[in-house]
Design an enzyme around this catalytic site. Structure first.
Site, PDB file in Angstrom:
ATOM      1  CB  ALA A 106      -0.882  -0.009   1.224  1.00  0.00           C
ATOM      2  N   GLY A 128       0.464  -5.085   0.790  1.00  0.00           N
ATOM      3  CA  GLY A 128      -0.711  -5.112  -0.089  1.00  0.00           C
ATOM      4  C   GLY A 128      -0.410  -5.761  -1.441  1.00  0.00           C
ATOM      5  CD  GLU A 141      -2.612  -7.690   2.533  1.00  0.00           C
ATOM      6  OE1 GLU A 141      -2.275  -6.536   2.247  1.00  0.00           O
ATOM      7  OE2 GLU A 141      -3.259  -7.968   3.556  1.00  0.00           O
ATOM      8  CD  GLU A 173       1.121  -5.863   5.633  1.00  0.00           C
ATOM      9  OE1 GLU A 173       1.930  -6.751   5.953  1.00  0.00           O
ATOM     10  OE2 GLU A 173       0.453  -5.917   4.585  1.00  0.00           O
TER      11      GLU A 173
HETATM   12  N1  DAK Z   1       4.598   3.207  -0.658  1.00  0.00           N
HETATM   13  C1  DAK Z   1       4.984   4.389  -1.195  1.00  0.00           C
HETATM   14  N2  DAK Z   1       6.170   4.559  -1.856  1.00  0.00           N
HETATM   15  C2  DAK Z   1       6.969   3.490  -1.951  1.00  0.00           C
HETATM   16  C3  DAK Z   1       6.626   2.227  -1.406  1.00  0.00           C
HETATM   17  C4  DAK Z   1       5.362   2.098  -0.738  1.00  0.00           C
HETATM   18  N3  DAK Z   1       4.936   0.955  -0.233  1.00  0.00           N
HETATM   19  N4  DAK Z   1       7.645   1.369  -1.635  1.00  0.00           N
HETATM   20  C5  DAK Z   1       8.576   2.061  -2.319  1.00  0.00           C
HETATM   21  N5  DAK Z   1       8.172   3.338  -2.517  1.00  0.00           N
HETATM   22  C6  DAK Z   1       8.883   4.413  -3.198  1.00  0.00           C
HETATM   23  C7  DAK Z   1      10.071   4.896  -2.369  1.00  0.00           C
HETATM   24  O1  DAK Z   1       9.645   5.823  -1.389  1.00  0.00           O
HETATM   25  C8  DAK Z   1      10.942   5.531  -3.456  1.00  0.00           C
HETATM   26  O2  DAK Z   1      10.401   6.784  -3.810  1.00  0.00           O
HETATM   27  P1  DAK Z   1      11.255   8.150  -3.621  1.00  0.00           P
HETATM   28  O3  DAK Z   1      11.538   8.209  -2.153  1.00  0.00           O
HETATM   29  O4  DAK Z   1      12.478   7.943  -4.443  1.00  0.00           O
HETATM   30  O5  DAK Z   1      10.341   9.227  -4.098  1.00  0.00           O
HETATM   31  C9  DAK Z   1      10.726   4.627  -4.642  1.00  0.00           C
HETATM   32  O6  DAK Z   1       9.490   3.930  -4.393  1.00  0.00           O
HETATM   33  C10 DAK Z   1      11.840   3.591  -4.804  1.00  0.00           C
HETATM   34  O7  DAK Z   1      11.959   2.890  -3.575  1.00  0.00           O
HETATM   35  P2  DAK Z   1      13.373   2.751  -2.796  1.00  0.00           P
HETATM   36  O8  DAK Z   1      14.286   3.855  -3.132  1.00  0.00           O
HETATM   37  O9  DAK Z   1      13.056   2.505  -1.348  1.00  0.00           O
HETATM   38  O10 DAK Z   1      13.937   1.413  -3.485  1.00  0.00           O
HETATM   39  P3  DAK Z   1      14.900   0.345  -2.829  1.00  0.00           P
HETATM   40  O11 DAK Z   1      15.296  -0.557  -3.929  1.00  0.00           O
HETATM   41  O12 DAK Z   1      15.996   1.003  -2.032  1.00  0.00           O
HETATM   42  O13 DAK Z   1      13.998  -0.479  -1.790  1.00  0.00           O
HETATM   43  C11 DAK Z   1      12.018  -1.638  -1.053  1.00  0.00           C
HETATM   44  C12 DAK Z   1      12.923  -1.232  -2.264  1.00  0.00           C
HETATM   45  C13 DAK Z   1      10.793  -2.355  -1.634  1.00  0.00           C
HETATM   46  C14 DAK Z   1      12.794  -2.619  -0.161  1.00  0.00           C
HETATM   47  C15 DAK Z   1      11.644  -0.380  -0.261  1.00  0.00           C
HETATM   48  O14 DAK Z   1      11.133   0.598  -1.182  1.00  0.00           O
HETATM   49  C16 DAK Z   1      10.596  -0.634   0.789  1.00  0.00           C
HETATM   50  O15 DAK Z   1      10.889  -1.185   1.849  1.00  0.00           O
HETATM   51  N6  DAK Z   1       9.333  -0.258   0.486  1.00  0.00           N
HETATM   52  C17 DAK Z   1       8.239  -0.388   1.407  1.00  0.00           C
HETATM   53  C18 DAK Z   1       7.791  -1.818   1.444  1.00  0.00           C
HETATM   54  C19 DAK Z   1       6.682  -2.027   2.459  1.00  0.00           C
HETATM   55  O16 DAK Z   1       6.855  -1.850   3.661  1.00  0.00           O
HETATM   56  N7  DAK Z   1       5.518  -2.419   1.948  1.00  0.00           N
HETATM   57  C20 DAK Z   1       4.415  -2.722   2.756  1.00  0.00           C
HETATM   58  C21 DAK Z   1       3.622  -1.485   2.898  1.00  0.00           C
HETATM   59  S1  DAK Z   1       2.378  -1.712   4.141  1.00  0.00           S
HETATM   60  C22 DAK Z   1      -4.897  -0.980   4.839  1.00  0.00           C
HETATM   61  C23 DAK Z   1      -4.880  -2.106   4.090  1.00  0.00           C
HETATM   62  C24 DAK Z   1      -3.705  -2.601   3.638  1.00  0.00           C
HETATM   63  C25 DAK Z   1      -2.528  -1.995   3.957  1.00  0.00           C
HETATM   64  C26 DAK Z   1      -2.560  -0.845   4.710  1.00  0.00           C
HETATM   65  C27 DAK Z   1      -3.732  -0.345   5.154  1.00  0.00           C
HETATM   66  N8  DAK Z   1      -6.124  -0.508   5.324  1.00  0.00           N
HETATM   67  C28 DAK Z   1      -6.934  -1.497   5.956  1.00  0.00           C
HETATM   68  C29 DAK Z   1      -6.279   0.884   5.601  1.00  0.00           C
HETATM   69  C30 DAK Z   1      -1.297  -2.525   3.475  1.00  0.00           C
HETATM   70  C31 DAK Z   1      -0.147  -2.081   3.994  1.00  0.00           C
HETATM   71  C32 DAK Z   1       1.092  -2.273   3.300  1.00  0.00           C
HETATM   72  O17 DAK Z   1       1.146  -2.767   2.209  1.00  0.00           O
END
Ligand code: DAK
Length: 269
Positions: A74, A119, A122, A142
């Site tokens: 997400a 997400g 998922e 998460e």
């Molecule tokens: N959201 C927004 N931007 C993201 C992102 C994300 N999930 N993942 C990556 N990006 C963006 C980065 O911020 C960066 O943008 P800039 O800062 O350059 O503008 C760009 O994509 C490239 O990412 P990185 O520079 O970080 O690239 P790396 O190769 O160094 O790292 C990475 C890749 C995938 C390891 C890293 O980007 C990372 O850890 N990303 C986050 C992964 C994560 O934690 N995903 C889970 C998100 S939580 C809900 C329902 C569902 C959910 C939430 C609420 N409701 C019920 C309300 C679900 C939650 C989730 O999915």
């Protein structure tokens, strides 16, 4: 085909009866913003409405743009400004989209290249099955953000890989690389790279199209419905569907073609 295809965060292309949905925000690793879910909702409902006769597609692929990610979760940046009411709306939309994938009358393959986190994992699990390239990385991180899976991960991961393994993956928030993902049954088939992944999925769907689309859909429906039932109740759903399909032209054509020693010509009805 009278379905909307011009979106800002998605592309939808159909070729040879195979529809490819691509989440197209590579600069954010295809993170699921509210706009992505809103556009996906419009597209999936449109496909549902127009594909009763399989004229839009007989198979679908969900994938992500670029080389690095399927969907990296997400949109975390978008979530920082969400109110509780916004979050609930976002959750309901995302959950509805996962249910739409499960309700579509054709198989949907998630083609995962790179990150499928949170997400993203998922959405992949809501598809019928997952094909992946060697670079695929899965995970439900998460808890690292003070969240829990919100688009069905707490339910679907357990059903796919077993409750204990799912708990271990969710509590740790760790990455699951391709060898492990294949070993635990999260991924069905592994391909060398993204190009081979997409070609492989299309070849698979094309071969599948020789079979009755109606029988495939009924199998999908009965299996998804049975997922929430006891085996006994699931057998009842199966028996009713088995009886109903005897009224179809496809069943008559398939059995007749076998007896006549020729290839069947299925119409999906
Ligand atoms: N959201 C927004 N931007 C993201 C992102 C994300 N999930 N993942 C990556 N990006 C963006 C980065 O911020 C960066 O943008 P800039 O800062 O350059 O503008 C760009 O994509 C490239 O990412 P990185 O520079 O970080 O690239 P790396 O190769 O160094 O790292 C990475 C890749 C995938 C390891 C890293 O980007 C990372 O850890 N990303 C986050 C992964 C994560 O934690 N995903 C889970 C998100 S939580 C809900 C329902 C569902 C959910 C939430 C609420 N409701 C019920 C309300 C679900 C939650 C989730 O999915």
């Amino acid at each position: 085909m009278s379905i909307k295809t011009n979106f800002e965060t998605l592309t939808f292309e159909v070729e040879n009866n195979i529809g490819v949905i691509t989440v197209n925000r590579p600069e954010s690793l295809n993170a699921l913003s509210e706009q992505v879910h809103t556009e996906l909702n419009v597209l999936l409902k449109d496909i549902m409405k127009n594909n009763a006769d399989y004229s839009v597609a007989k198979g679908l692929i969900l994938t992500g743009a670029g080389d690095k990610a399927f969907i990296a979760g997400a949109d975390i940046k978008g979530m920082t400004t969400m109110s509780a009411a916004d979050a609930e709306k976002f959750a309901r939309l995302g959950q509805e989209n996962t249910l739409l994938f499960e309700s579509l009358n054709v198989p949907v393959i998630a083609c995962v290249n790179g990150y499928a986190l949170g997400g993203g994992c998922e959405m992949a699990m809501a598809c019928d099955f997952i094909f992946a390239s060697k670079t695929a990385v899965f995970g439900q991180p998460e808890v690292k953000l003070g969240l829990l899976p919100g688009f069905g991960g707490s339910q679907r991961l357990s059903k796919l890989v077993g409750r204990n393994r799912a708990k271990e993956i969710i509590y740790s928030g760790r990455n699951v690389k391709i060898d492990e993902a294949k070993e635990i049954g999260l991924v069905v088939t592994v391909f060398e790279n993204k190009e081979e992944l997409l070609t492989g999925a299309k070849t698979y769907l094309t071969r599948m199209m020789a079979n009755s689309p109606l029988a495939i859909y009924e199998s999908k429906r009965v299996m998804n419905e049975g997922n929430d039932l006891t085996v006994k109740d699931g057998l009842d759903v199966e028996a009713r569907a088995f009886g109903n399909i005897f009224n179809s032209q496809d069943m008559k054509e398939g059995t007749k073609a076998f007896v006549e020693k020729r290839a069947p010509n299925f119409l999906g009805k």
